[in-house]
Write a protein that holds these residues in place. Sequence first.
Motif, mmCIF file in Angstrom:
data_model
loop_
_atom_site.group_PDB
_atom_site.id
_atom_site.type_symbol
_atom_site.label_atom_id
_atom_site.label_comp_id
_atom_site.label_asym_id
_atom_site.label_seq_id
_atom_site.Cartn_x
_atom_site.Cartn_y
_atom_site.Cartn_z
ATOM 1 N N LEU A 81 -36.734 7.565 -33.724
ATOM 2 C CA LEU A 81 -36.370 7.200 -32.353
ATOM 3 C C LEU A 81 -36.531 8.371 -31.391
ATOM 4 O O LEU A 81 -37.027 8.197 -30.274
ATOM 5 N N SER A 82 -36.140 9.572 -31.784
ATOM 6 C CA SER A 82 -36.308 10.712 -30.879
ATOM 7 C C SER A 82 -37.777 11.074 -30.730
ATOM 8 O O SER A 82 -38.207 11.504 -29.664
ATOM 9 N N MET A 89 -44.255 21.883 -26.158
ATOM 10 C CA MET A 89 -44.789 21.304 -27.395
ATOM 11 C C MET A 89 -43.809 21.485 -28.556
ATOM 12 O O MET A 89 -43.758 20.660 -29.460
ATOM 13 N N LEU A 90 -43.035 22.553 -28.543
ATOM 14 C CA LEU A 90 -42.074 22.802 -29.623
ATOM 15 C C LEU A 90 -40.754 22.061 -29.425
ATOM 16 O O LEU A 90 -39.955 21.971 -30.359
ATOM 17 N N TYR A 91 -40.521 21.510 -28.241
ATOM 18 C CA TYR A 91 -39.258 20.835 -27.946
ATOM 19 C C TYR A 91 -39.059 19.595 -28.821
ATOM 20 O O TYR A 91 -37.980 19.418 -29.406
ATOM 21 N N ARG A 123 -44.107 12.373 -25.009
ATOM 22 C CA ARG A 123 -44.788 12.864 -23.798
ATOM 23 C C ARG A 123 -44.679 14.375 -23.633
ATOM 24 O O ARG A 123 -45.522 14.994 -23.016
ATOM 25 N N PHE A 124 -43.618 14.984 -24.193
ATOM 26 C CA PHE A 124 -43.467 16.426 -24.062
ATOM 27 C C PHE A 124 -44.597 17.174 -24.765
ATOM 28 O O PHE A 124 -45.016 18.232 -24.309
ATOM 29 N N TRP A 151 -38.223 20.338 -32.485
ATOM 30 C CA TRP A 151 -36.887 20.916 -32.562
ATOM 31 C C TRP A 151 -35.814 19.826 -32.447
ATOM 32 O O TRP A 151 -34.845 19.817 -33.204
ATOM 33 N N VAL A 152 -35.988 18.887 -31.517
ATOM 34 C CA VAL A 152 -35.023 17.796 -31.359
ATOM 35 C C VAL A 152 -35.006 16.909 -32.602
ATOM 36 O O VAL A 152 -33.943 16.488 -33.065
ATOM 37 N N ARG A 153 -36.182 16.610 -33.176
ATOM 38 C CA ARG A 153 -36.227 15.799 -34.405
ATOM 39 C C ARG A 153 -35.521 16.514 -35.551
ATOM 40 O O ARG A 153 -34.790 15.894 -36.318
#
Length: 165
Positions: free
Chosen positions: A21-22, A71-73, A28-29, A76-78
Amino acid sequence: MHIRFAVPADPAYPGRVAAVLSGVRLRRFGWIGAVLAAVGALGLVVARTSGWGGRFTTLWLALLVGGVLSMLYAPWVRWRARRRSAGYAVEGGYDITDDNIMMRSGSESGGIAWDGVARVEETPEFWIVYVGRMPATVIPRRLMSAGDDETLRAFMAGRGLLTPR
């Protein structure tokens, strides 16, 4: 149509759901970051090879760094979603009919009417159900029987909900 199946209390399952889901929400990031990094790198190359190099070097460097960070965001969130949701493993289940998708997780339950579903995206492990533009829930395909998976696919295709790959 009536499909019913259980979801075991697997500690890895909530993390996989959170990551899917994340990942959909943050896709798009990666694209924005790639464009910013490319523009920043191209600007740095042009600034170094041309005569006006010193004036805009900070701008191009900021675009490059911002693009890489963007691109790394999403990864990191996942990673954080997988790590934080591992403790939420409880038994649950799904009860899918012609009218709605009912989900049960521990003592909580909820549902989504098929009339409110805008589209469904297919991954090897999940059906991602969208309400409007946002992914609302997932249906775990690997926990369903092959016959139920095909029945659900035919139902969603008949309603025009499946997006082409």
